[in-house]
Design a protein around this motif. Sequence first.
Motif, PDB file in Angstrom:
ATOM      1  N   ARG A   7      27.555  51.035  41.039  1.00 36.22           N
ATOM      2  CA  ARG A   7      27.162  49.631  41.038  1.00 36.22           C
ATOM      3  C   ARG A   7      26.307  49.362  42.274  1.00 36.22           C
ATOM      4  NH1 ARG A   7      28.604  47.243  36.088  1.00 36.22           N
ATOM      5  NH2 ARG A   7      30.730  47.847  35.543  1.00 36.22           N
TER       6      ARG A   7
ATOM      7  N   GLU B 169      25.727  45.319  45.541  1.00 33.61           N
ATOM      8  CA  GLU B 169      26.972  44.558  45.546  1.00 33.61           C
ATOM      9  C   GLU B 169      27.461  44.368  46.984  1.00 33.61           C
ATOM     10  OE1 GLU B 169      28.292  43.078  43.102  1.00 33.61           O
ATOM     11  OE2 GLU B 169      27.529  44.073  41.304  1.00 33.61           O
TER      12      GLU B 169
ATOM     13  N   LYS C 183      31.884  40.240  40.200  1.00 30.58           N
ATOM     14  CA  LYS C 183      32.522  41.436  39.647  1.00 30.58           C
ATOM     15  C   LYS C 183      33.840  41.720  40.366  1.00 30.58           C
ATOM     16  CE  LYS C 183      28.234  43.793  38.269  1.00 30.58           C
ATOM     17  NZ  LYS C 183      27.251  42.934  38.953  1.00 30.58           N
ATOM     18  N   LYS C 184      34.769  42.312  39.624  1.00 26.97           N
ATOM     19  CA  LYS C 184      36.050  42.721  40.187  1.00 26.97           C
ATOM     20  C   LYS C 184      36.308  44.171  39.774  1.00 26.97           C
ATOM     21  CE  LYS C 184      38.109  38.105  39.759  1.00 26.97           C
ATOM     22  NZ  LYS C 184      39.248  37.325  39.172  1.00 26.97           N
TER      23      LYS C 184
END
Length: 465
Positions: A234, A237, A257-258
Amino acid sequence: MSTTDYDTIVIGSGPGGEGAAMKLTKSGHRVAIVEMHEQVGGGCTHWGTIPSKALRHSIQMLVDYKRNPLFSHTLEQVNVDYPQLLKAADSVIQDQVSTRYRYYSRNGVDVLFGRARFIDAHTIEVEAADNSAEQYKADNFVIATGSSPYHPPDIDFSHPNILDSDTVLGLEHTPKSLTIYGAGVIGCEYASIFCNLDVKVNLVNTRDRLLSFLDDEITDALSYHLRNQGVVIRHNEEYERVEPTEDGVILHCKSGKKFKTDLLLWANGRSGNTAQMRLDEVGVEVNRRAQIEVDKSYQTTHPHIYAVGDVVGAPGLASASYDQGRFVGAHIAKSECDWSLIEDFPTGIYTNPEISSIGRTERELTDQQVPYEVGHAMFKSIARAQITGHTVGMLKILFHRETLEILGIHCFGETAAEIVHIGQAIMAQKESANSLLYFTETTFNYPTMAEAYRVAALNGLNRLF
């Protein structure tokens, strides 16, 4: 307290401290080296380079075993977990420690165990584990205390599900899932390690691509192969908060996002090991990352107090730290140094496959408007790679179109960190001796990975005509 005098006291026994101590004692100085831990070697030997690379090697052997068709009928009998692989590094660490003890004993370097702090600009106090303390004076000091993982104050690193690059080496089980925050060298290396143990890995990157200081083609290949091994990457972030739970940990990102996994490995940034040394009391400047400010000769605000290695920041490589230590040792011994550290030194990144490079990238050459060309050798066409089964990877040579001067070497694949030194040796030559033609006019052993240089050079020359 008694007082003992030395010509130079080196604080820290990692690569930078060792390089300085050995150079100074060989120059006739009376030298002591201070180590706060129970054994010499510093973070490189005990928490960084040696254990992580030994771990990576063990996992590579496991991957090769599983991939080899000769052993396919025995795979169900293979059940190796993370703690077992860690134990394989123990003997290497002890061998390294023993070797360094011999170096210091043979060369008359006194080893003082304890935490050092400055009393004044020429005196330190060393506090031992039993709280006893002794003062030592010296004409010169070399601070080589290294660095530690950066800990944001809002994250609870005492929680068992939140790790850094030091504490991950004490992990006593193989997790089912792992989020790594930070996709620098350490983050990418541990992503490679854990994904090959069938751990579900999220690699959370604060930037727009992996390892942006490398050549784009190399980092593109790394991204592809990490994803191919199951890593979810990802980009762009930034964490908002970390929420530890009873059965895992949740990384909350500002994007919304988590990531919930068994463990979180924090691999974003490092801080210099300068706490409790009382550097401010003697006027040695430290920046916001607790790193010591030095000039081009690695001297601090006090000319007789030097600092080398990770404690001064980039590049943060054991090899460069050792050279910095030797440079400082020569500078102290002669009050100046008649040689300078090289600007181009190789980087080695022990992902799977590994990466190594030296010199400029395509992006840099394009920005500088240098007329260059590229020569490639794909490992899948190299006989030695076919024999070993390590066919993933390539060697890439960047060279000047007109002079054929080699401008950069970039390698991705097994043994990359070894064969890059062949290109380094030619790049270090003067004028016409640094030429792509060296590789086309030299006989290489066959079959070897070094042969990739001839293949890449011929490939590059073919692009010119």
